[in-house]
Design a protein around this motif. Structure first.
Motif, mmCIF file in Angstrom:
data_model
loop_
_atom_site.group_PDB
_atom_site.id
_atom_site.type_symbol
_atom_site.label_atom_id
_atom_site.label_comp_id
_atom_site.label_asym_id
_atom_site.label_seq_id
_atom_site.Cartn_x
_atom_site.Cartn_y
_atom_site.Cartn_z
ATOM 1 N N UNK A 1 3.514 0.694 -43.834
ATOM 2 C CA UNK A 1 4.287 -0.392 -43.208
ATOM 3 C C UNK A 1 4.029 -0.436 -41.697
ATOM 4 N N UNK A 2 3.970 0.743 -41.063
ATOM 5 C CA UNK A 2 3.704 0.804 -39.619
ATOM 6 C C UNK A 2 2.325 0.239 -39.303
ATOM 7 N N UNK A 3 1.351 0.545 -40.162
ATOM 8 C CA UNK A 3 -0.021 0.064 -39.943
ATOM 9 C C UNK A 3 -0.078 -1.458 -40.096
ATOM 10 N N UNK A 4 0.638 -1.987 -41.080
ATOM 11 C CA UNK A 4 0.703 -3.445 -41.289
ATOM 12 C C UNK A 4 1.315 -4.115 -40.062
ATOM 13 N N UNK A 5 2.389 -3.499 -39.548
ATOM 14 C CA UNK A 5 3.067 -4.021 -38.357
ATOM 15 C C UNK A 5 2.134 -3.989 -37.143
ATOM 16 N N UNK A 6 1.433 -2.848 -36.967
ATOM 17 C CA UNK A 6 0.521 -2.676 -35.823
ATOM 18 C C UNK A 6 -0.612 -3.695 -35.846
ATOM 19 N N UNK A 7 -1.149 -3.972 -37.040
ATOM 20 C CA UNK A 7 -2.264 -4.917 -37.169
ATOM 21 C C UNK A 7 -1.791 -6.357 -37.343
ATOM 22 N N UNK A 8 -0.463 -6.540 -37.311
ATOM 23 C CA UNK A 8 0.146 -7.878 -37.404
ATOM 24 C C UNK A 8 -0.336 -8.656 -38.632
ATOM 25 N N UNK A 9 -0.425 -7.962 -39.771
ATOM 26 C CA UNK A 9 -0.796 -8.649 -41.015
ATOM 27 C C UNK A 9 0.406 -9.482 -41.492
ATOM 28 N N UNK A 10 0.142 -10.636 -42.106
ATOM 29 C CA UNK A 10 1.251 -11.501 -42.545
ATOM 30 C C UNK A 10 1.981 -11.011 -43.795
ATOM 31 N N UNK A 11 1.540 -9.906 -44.374
ATOM 32 C CA UNK A 11 2.137 -9.373 -45.604
ATOM 33 C C UNK A 11 3.506 -8.733 -45.326
ATOM 34 N N UNK A 12 4.506 -9.076 -46.138
ATOM 35 C CA UNK A 12 5.837 -8.476 -45.999
ATOM 36 C C UNK A 12 5.918 -7.238 -46.896
ATOM 37 N N UNK A 13 6.707 -6.250 -46.474
ATOM 38 C CA UNK A 13 6.773 -4.973 -47.204
ATOM 39 C C UNK A 13 8.149 -4.765 -47.831
ATOM 40 N N UNK A 14 8.142 -4.385 -49.119
ATOM 41 C CA UNK A 14 9.367 -4.007 -49.823
ATOM 42 C C UNK A 14 9.165 -2.584 -50.346
ATOM 43 N N UNK A 15 10.050 -1.682 -49.955
ATOM 44 C CA UNK A 15 9.972 -0.297 -50.419
ATOM 45 C C UNK A 15 10.884 -0.129 -51.629
ATOM 46 N N UNK A 16 10.338 0.485 -52.684
ATOM 47 C CA UNK A 16 11.123 0.821 -53.878
ATOM 48 C C UNK A 16 10.985 2.330 -54.051
ATOM 49 N N UNK A 17 12.081 3.052 -53.914
ATOM 50 C CA UNK A 17 12.000 4.508 -53.822
ATOM 51 C C UNK A 17 13.193 5.214 -54.466
ATOM 52 N N UNK A 18 13.059 6.517 -54.655
ATOM 53 C CA UNK A 18 14.194 7.327 -55.110
ATOM 54 C C UNK A 18 14.964 7.876 -53.906
ATOM 55 N N UNK A 19 14.423 7.715 -52.686
ATOM 56 C CA UNK A 19 15.042 8.308 -51.500
ATOM 57 C C UNK A 19 16.219 7.482 -50.995
ATOM 58 N N UNK A 20 17.412 7.878 -51.436
ATOM 59 C CA UNK A 20 18.633 7.178 -51.016
ATOM 60 C C UNK A 20 19.164 7.831 -49.748
ATOM 61 N N UNK A 21 18.365 7.779 -48.676
ATOM 62 C CA UNK A 21 18.761 8.424 -47.429
ATOM 63 C C UNK A 21 18.686 7.429 -46.283
ATOM 64 N N UNK A 22 19.761 7.413 -45.506
ATOM 65 C CA UNK A 22 19.841 6.473 -44.399
ATOM 66 C C UNK A 22 18.714 6.614 -43.397
ATOM 67 N N UNK A 23 18.266 7.857 -43.169
ATOM 68 C CA UNK A 23 17.189 8.095 -42.198
ATOM 69 C C UNK A 23 15.904 7.394 -42.583
ATOM 70 N N UNK A 24 15.577 7.411 -43.877
ATOM 71 C CA UNK A 24 14.377 6.709 -44.347
ATOM 72 C C UNK A 24 14.518 5.207 -44.130
ATOM 73 N N UNK A 25 15.707 4.676 -44.416
ATOM 74 C CA UNK A 25 15.927 3.237 -44.250
ATOM 75 C C UNK A 25 15.774 2.833 -42.786
ATOM 76 N N UNK A 26 16.345 3.611 -41.883
ATOM 77 C CA UNK A 26 16.210 3.288 -40.445
ATOM 78 C C UNK A 26 14.751 3.253 -40.028
ATOM 79 N N UNK A 27 13.990 4.261 -40.464
ATOM 80 C CA UNK A 27 12.565 4.299 -40.110
ATOM 81 C C UNK A 27 11.813 3.131 -40.749
ATOM 82 N N UNK A 28 12.206 2.761 -41.968
ATOM 83 C CA UNK A 28 11.568 1.627 -42.652
ATOM 84 C C UNK A 28 11.831 0.324 -41.880
#
Length: 200
Positions: free
Chosen positions: A66-93
Protein backbone atom coordinates in the motif's frame (compact mmCIF):
# COMPACT_ATOMS: atom_id res chain seq x y z
CA UNK A 1 -17.21 -3.58 -13.94
CA UNK A 2 -14.93 -3.32 -10.89
CA UNK A 3 -11.56 -4.91 -11.74
CA UNK A 4 -9.88 -6.54 -8.72
CA UNK A 5 -6.42 -7.98 -8.09
CA UNK A 6 -6.12 -10.37 -5.10
CA UNK A 7 -2.90 -10.70 -3.06
CA UNK A 8 -3.02 -13.50 -0.49
CA UNK A 9 -0.31 -16.02 0.41
CA UNK A 10 -2.69 -18.83 1.45
CA UNK A 11 -3.83 -20.63 -1.72
CA UNK A 12 -7.11 -21.85 -0.22
CA UNK A 13 -8.12 -18.37 0.98
CA UNK A 14 -7.09 -16.89 -2.37
CA UNK A 15 -9.24 -19.44 -4.20
CA UNK A 16 -12.20 -18.86 -1.87
CA UNK A 17 -12.05 -15.07 -2.32
CA UNK A 18 -11.80 -15.46 -6.11
CA UNK A 19 -14.86 -17.75 -6.14
CA UNK A 20 -16.81 -15.50 -3.78
CA UNK A 21 -16.16 -12.33 -5.78
CA UNK A 22 -16.73 -14.22 -9.07
CA UNK A 23 -20.41 -14.61 -8.11
CA UNK A 24 -20.91 -10.82 -8.19
CA UNK A 25 -22.15 -9.49 -11.54
CA UNK A 26 -20.27 -6.19 -11.25
CA UNK A 27 -16.90 -7.47 -9.92
CA UNK A 28 -14.19 -9.22 -11.96
CA UNK A 29 -11.07 -10.76 -10.39
CA UNK A 30 -8.49 -10.01 -13.10
CA UNK A 31 -5.55 -11.66 -11.34
CA UNK A 32 -4.12 -13.01 -8.10
CA UNK A 33 -0.72 -13.13 -6.41
CA UNK A 34 0.78 -15.29 -3.62
CA UNK A 35 3.14 -12.58 -2.33
CA UNK A 36 3.74 -8.84 -2.30
CA UNK A 37 6.41 -8.60 -5.03
CA UNK A 38 4.29 -10.62 -7.48
CA UNK A 39 1.30 -8.42 -6.60
CA UNK A 40 3.39 -5.31 -7.34
CA UNK A 41 4.33 -6.63 -10.80
CA UNK A 42 0.72 -7.67 -11.52
CA UNK A 43 -0.56 -4.24 -10.43
CA UNK A 44 1.55 -2.56 -13.07
CA UNK A 45 0.65 -5.12 -15.75
CA UNK A 46 -3.11 -5.41 -15.12
CA UNK A 47 -3.87 -1.90 -13.79
CA UNK A 48 -6.85 -3.02 -11.64
CA UNK A 49 -9.27 -0.60 -9.95
CA UNK A 50 -8.81 -2.27 -6.56
CA UNK A 51 -6.18 -4.36 -4.79
CA UNK A 52 -7.53 -6.72 -2.12
CA UNK A 53 -4.59 -7.80 0.02
CA UNK A 54 -3.67 -9.56 3.26
CA UNK A 55 -1.17 -7.86 5.60
CA UNK A 56 1.31 -10.67 6.29
CA UNK A 57 2.80 -12.02 3.05
CA UNK A 58 6.27 -13.21 2.05
CA UNK A 59 8.69 -10.58 0.69
CA UNK A 60 6.50 -7.51 0.81
CA UNK A 61 3.65 -7.10 3.30
CA UNK A 62 0.24 -5.71 2.38
CA UNK A 63 1.09 -2.49 4.24
CA UNK A 64 4.40 -2.10 2.36
CA UNK A 65 2.52 -2.74 -0.89
CA UNK A 66 0.00 0.00 0.00
CA UNK A 67 2.86 2.40 0.84
CA UNK A 68 4.51 1.65 -2.52
CA UNK A 69 1.22 2.29 -4.37
CA UNK A 70 0.87 5.59 -2.49
CA UNK A 71 4.50 6.58 -3.21
CA UNK A 72 4.14 5.87 -6.95
CA UNK A 73 0.72 7.57 -7.01
CA UNK A 74 -0.97 4.63 -8.75
CA UNK A 75 -4.74 5.09 -9.20
CA UNK A 76 -5.46 1.66 -7.64
CA UNK A 77 -7.35 1.71 -4.31
CA UNK A 78 -6.33 -0.75 -1.58
CA UNK A 79 -8.60 -2.89 0.62
CA UNK A 80 -6.95 -5.00 3.33
CA UNK A 81 -8.65 -8.24 4.40
CA UNK A 82 -6.86 -9.72 7.39
CA UNK A 83 -7.08 -11.66 10.65
CA UNK A 84 -5.21 -8.83 12.45
CA UNK A 85 -7.86 -7.11 14.55
CA UNK A 86 -5.40 -4.59 15.96
CA UNK A 87 -5.78 -0.85 16.01
CA UNK A 88 -2.07 -0.29 15.33
CA UNK A 89 -2.28 -2.10 12.00
CA UNK A 90 -5.34 -0.06 11.01
CA UNK A 91 -3.61 3.24 11.83
CA UNK A 92 -0.59 2.27 9.73
CA UNK A 93 -2.90 1.12 6.91
CA UNK A 94 -4.74 4.46 6.91
CA UNK A 95 -1.41 6.32 6.90
CA UNK A 96 -0.50 4.27 3.82
CA UNK A 97 -3.65 5.46 2.03
CA UNK A 98 -5.67 2.25 2.39
CA UNK A 99 -9.40 2.74 1.66
CA UNK A 100 -10.74 -0.44 3.24
CA UNK A 101 -9.81 -2.62 6.23
CA UNK A 102 -11.92 -5.72 6.86
CA UNK A 103 -11.49 -8.75 9.07
CA UNK A 104 -11.54 -12.26 7.59
CA UNK A 105 -14.23 -13.32 10.05
CA UNK A 106 -16.70 -10.68 8.75
CA UNK A 107 -19.74 -11.97 6.80
CA UNK A 108 -18.87 -12.81 3.17
CA UNK A 109 -21.45 -10.39 1.72
CA UNK A 110 -19.71 -7.50 3.52
CA UNK A 111 -16.67 -7.85 1.23
CA UNK A 112 -18.46 -7.20 -2.08
CA UNK A 113 -20.36 -4.29 -0.52
CA UNK A 114 -17.11 -2.83 0.84
CA UNK A 115 -15.44 -3.09 -2.57
CA UNK A 116 -18.35 -1.25 -4.20
CA UNK A 117 -18.18 1.47 -1.55
CA UNK A 118 -14.40 1.93 -1.98
CA UNK A 119 -14.75 1.91 -5.79
CA UNK A 120 -17.28 4.77 -5.46
CA UNK A 121 -14.67 6.76 -3.49
CA UNK A 122 -15.77 5.85 0.05
CA UNK A 123 -14.06 4.04 2.90
CA UNK A 124 -14.89 0.64 4.38
CA UNK A 125 -13.38 0.15 7.84
CA UNK A 126 -14.36 -2.42 10.46
CA UNK A 127 -16.22 -0.15 12.97
CA UNK A 128 -15.01 -1.80 16.18
CA UNK A 129 -11.43 -1.60 15.01
CA UNK A 130 -11.80 2.05 14.04
CA UNK A 131 -12.69 2.94 17.65
CA UNK A 132 -9.72 1.00 19.00
CA UNK A 133 -7.27 2.53 16.50
CA UNK A 134 -7.81 6.08 17.68
CA UNK A 135 -7.54 5.26 21.37
CA UNK A 136 -4.17 3.51 21.04
CA UNK A 137 -1.57 5.70 19.30
CA UNK A 138 1.73 4.21 18.09
CA UNK A 139 4.65 5.98 19.84
CA UNK A 140 7.39 4.49 17.60
CA UNK A 141 8.92 6.18 14.57
CA UNK A 142 9.70 4.24 11.37
CA UNK A 143 13.38 3.64 12.16
CA UNK A 144 12.67 2.46 15.74
CA UNK A 145 10.03 0.11 14.35
CA UNK A 146 12.42 -1.28 11.74
CA UNK A 147 15.24 -1.86 14.27
CA UNK A 148 12.89 -3.39 16.83
CA UNK A 149 11.40 -5.77 14.24
CA UNK A 150 14.88 -7.05 13.29
CA UNK A 151 15.91 -7.35 16.95
CA UNK A 152 12.74 -9.33 17.65
CA UNK A 153 13.67 -11.70 14.83
CA UNK A 154 16.83 -12.51 16.80
CA UNK A 155 19.36 -10.33 14.97
CA UNK A 156 22.22 -8.78 16.93
CA UNK A 157 22.96 -5.03 16.98
CA UNK A 158 25.89 -5.72 14.60
CA UNK A 159 23.68 -7.59 12.11
CA UNK A 160 21.05 -4.86 12.20
CA UNK A 161 23.71 -2.15 11.78
CA UNK A 162 25.11 -3.86 8.68
CA UNK A 163 21.68 -4.48 7.17
CA UNK A 164 20.49 -0.88 7.65
CA UNK A 165 23.85 0.85 7.04
CA UNK A 166 23.95 2.29 10.56
CA UNK A 167 26.55 2.19 13.31
CA UNK A 168 26.03 -0.27 16.19
CA UNK A 169 25.76 2.71 18.57
CA UNK A 170 22.91 4.18 16.50
CA UNK A 171 21.11 0.81 16.50
CA UNK A 172 21.46 0.61 20.31
CA UNK A 173 20.10 4.17 20.60
CA UNK A 174 17.03 3.29 18.52
CA UNK A 175 16.43 0.17 20.62
CA UNK A 176 16.78 2.06 23.88
CA UNK A 177 14.43 4.80 22.61
CA UNK A 178 11.82 2.16 21.68
CA UNK A 179 12.21 0.41 25.07
CA UNK A 180 11.82 3.76 26.86
CA UNK A 181 8.75 4.81 24.86
CA UNK A 182 7.03 1.49 25.52
CA UNK A 183 7.96 1.51 29.22
CA UNK A 184 9.32 -2.04 29.23
CA UNK A 185 12.51 -3.65 30.57
CA UNK A 186 14.21 -4.92 27.41
CA UNK A 187 14.10 -5.35 23.63
CA UNK A 188 12.23 -8.71 23.81
CA UNK A 189 9.40 -7.17 25.85
CA UNK A 190 9.39 -4.13 23.55
CA UNK A 191 9.11 -6.37 20.47
CA UNK A 192 6.37 -8.47 22.08
CA UNK A 193 4.30 -5.42 23.09
CA UNK A 194 4.71 -3.68 19.73
CA UNK A 195 3.67 -6.88 17.86
CA UNK A 196 0.65 -7.31 20.12
CA UNK A 197 -0.53 -3.75 19.53
CA UNK A 198 -0.02 -4.00 15.76
CA UNK A 199 2.76 -1.41 15.65
CA UNK A 200 5.30 -3.68 13.91
Amino acid sequence: MIRVLLAEDQAMVRGALTALLGMESDIEVVGSAPDGETAWRELQRLKPDLLVTDIEMPGLSGLELAQRIQRHELPCKVVIVTTFARGGFLRRALDAGVSGYLLKDAPAEDLAEALRKVHRGGRAIDPQLALEAWSDADPLNDRERQVLRLAGEGQSAGDIARQLNLSQGTVRNYLSEAIGKLGVANRIEAYRMARQRGWL
